[in-house]
Scaffold this motif. Sequence first.
Motif, PDB file in Angstrom:
ATOM      1  N   GLY A 138       2.673   1.483  -3.315  1.00 12.77           N
ATOM      2  CA  GLY A 138       1.674   1.755  -4.353  1.00 12.77           C
ATOM      3  C   GLY A 138       1.216   3.196  -4.364  1.00 12.77           C
ATOM      4  O   GLY A 138       1.151   3.838  -5.411  1.00 12.77           O
ATOM      5  N   ILE A 139       0.896   3.732  -3.191  1.00 15.81           N
ATOM      6  CA  ILE A 139       0.450   5.123  -3.115  1.00 15.81           C
ATOM      7  C   ILE A 139       1.570   6.064  -3.538  1.00 15.81           C
ATOM      8  O   ILE A 139       1.347   6.996  -4.319  1.00 15.81           O
ATOM      9  CB  ILE A 139      -0.054   5.463  -1.699  1.00 15.81           C
ATOM     10  CG1 ILE A 139      -1.380   4.739  -1.434  1.00 15.81           C
ATOM     11  CG2 ILE A 139      -0.228   6.965  -1.522  1.00 15.81           C
ATOM     12  CD1 ILE A 139      -1.862   4.847   0.001  1.00 15.81           C
ATOM     13  N   VAL A 167       0.170   0.011  -7.502  1.00 20.52           N
ATOM     14  CA  VAL A 167       0.318  -1.436  -7.298  1.00 20.52           C
ATOM     15  C   VAL A 167       0.390  -2.158  -8.643  1.00 20.52           C
ATOM     16  O   VAL A 167       1.251  -3.020  -8.849  1.00 20.52           O
ATOM     17  CB  VAL A 167      -0.815  -1.996  -6.408  1.00 20.52           C
ATOM     18  CG1 VAL A 167      -0.808  -3.513  -6.407  1.00 20.52           C
ATOM     19  CG2 VAL A 167      -0.679  -1.460  -4.994  1.00 20.52           C
ATOM     20  N   ASN A 189      -4.479   6.380  -7.240  1.00 21.12           N
ATOM     21  CA  ASN A 189      -3.017   6.349  -7.125  1.00 21.12           C
ATOM     22  C   ASN A 189      -2.547   5.013  -6.578  1.00 21.12           C
ATOM     23  O   ASN A 189      -1.552   4.456  -7.054  1.00 21.12           O
ATOM     24  CB  ASN A 189      -2.516   7.474  -6.224  1.00 21.12           C
ATOM     25  CG  ASN A 189      -2.563   8.819  -6.891  1.00 21.12           C
ATOM     26  OD1 ASN A 189      -2.661   8.924  -8.108  1.00 21.12           O
ATOM     27  ND2 ASN A 189      -2.517   9.866  -6.105  1.00 21.12           N
ATOM     28  N   LEU A 190      -3.264   4.479  -5.595  1.00 20.41           N
ATOM     29  CA  LEU A 190      -2.910   3.181  -5.031  1.00 20.41           C
ATOM     30  C   LEU A 190      -3.019   2.084  -6.082  1.00 20.41           C
ATOM     31  O   LEU A 190      -2.101   1.285  -6.252  1.00 20.41           O
ATOM     32  CB  LEU A 190      -3.816   2.853  -3.839  1.00 20.41           C
ATOM     33  CG  LEU A 190      -3.715   1.430  -3.286  1.00 20.41           C
ATOM     34  CD1 LEU A 190      -2.318   1.152  -2.756  1.00 20.41           C
ATOM     35  CD2 LEU A 190      -4.750   1.208  -2.215  1.00 20.41           C
ATOM     36  N   ILE A 247       0.838  -1.206   0.000  1.00 20.33           N
ATOM     37  CA  ILE A 247       0.000   0.000   0.000  1.00 20.33           C
ATOM     38  C   ILE A 247       0.868   1.249   0.000  1.00 20.33           C
ATOM     39  O   ILE A 247       0.631   2.183  -0.780  1.00 20.33           O
ATOM     40  CB  ILE A 247      -0.974  -0.024   1.196  1.00 20.33           C
ATOM     41  CG1 ILE A 247      -2.027  -1.118   0.977  1.00 20.33           C
ATOM     42  CG2 ILE A 247      -1.632   1.335   1.403  1.00 20.33           C
ATOM     43  CD1 ILE A 247      -2.900  -1.381   2.175  1.00 20.33           C
TER      44      ILE A 247
END
Length: 84
Positions: free
Chosen positions: A12-13, A37, A32-33, A9
């Motif tokens: 990814g963000i 990812v 965005n996450l 997370i």
Amino acid sequence: MGLGIIGWIVIGIAAGWLAEQVMGRNHGLLTNLIVGVIGALLGGFIASNLLGIAVGGFNLITLLVAFLGACLLLFLVGLIKRRG
């Protein structure tokens, strides 16, 4: 050692947000996450299978690969949207 869910997370963000800034897009936190990812998976696949670079763990290389993958993803989505 692989990333846990919290690591995915965070990476990814961060990767999604950085890609959003570089590519001139405006998305929310969830997008965005997701972009980050998926970009991490795409970048990791390219780095390991095509370039022979082992990527893993919570470090700057992982963030860089995820960021580049997210930029590639946003670029490809932009190409598809232009055609449609």
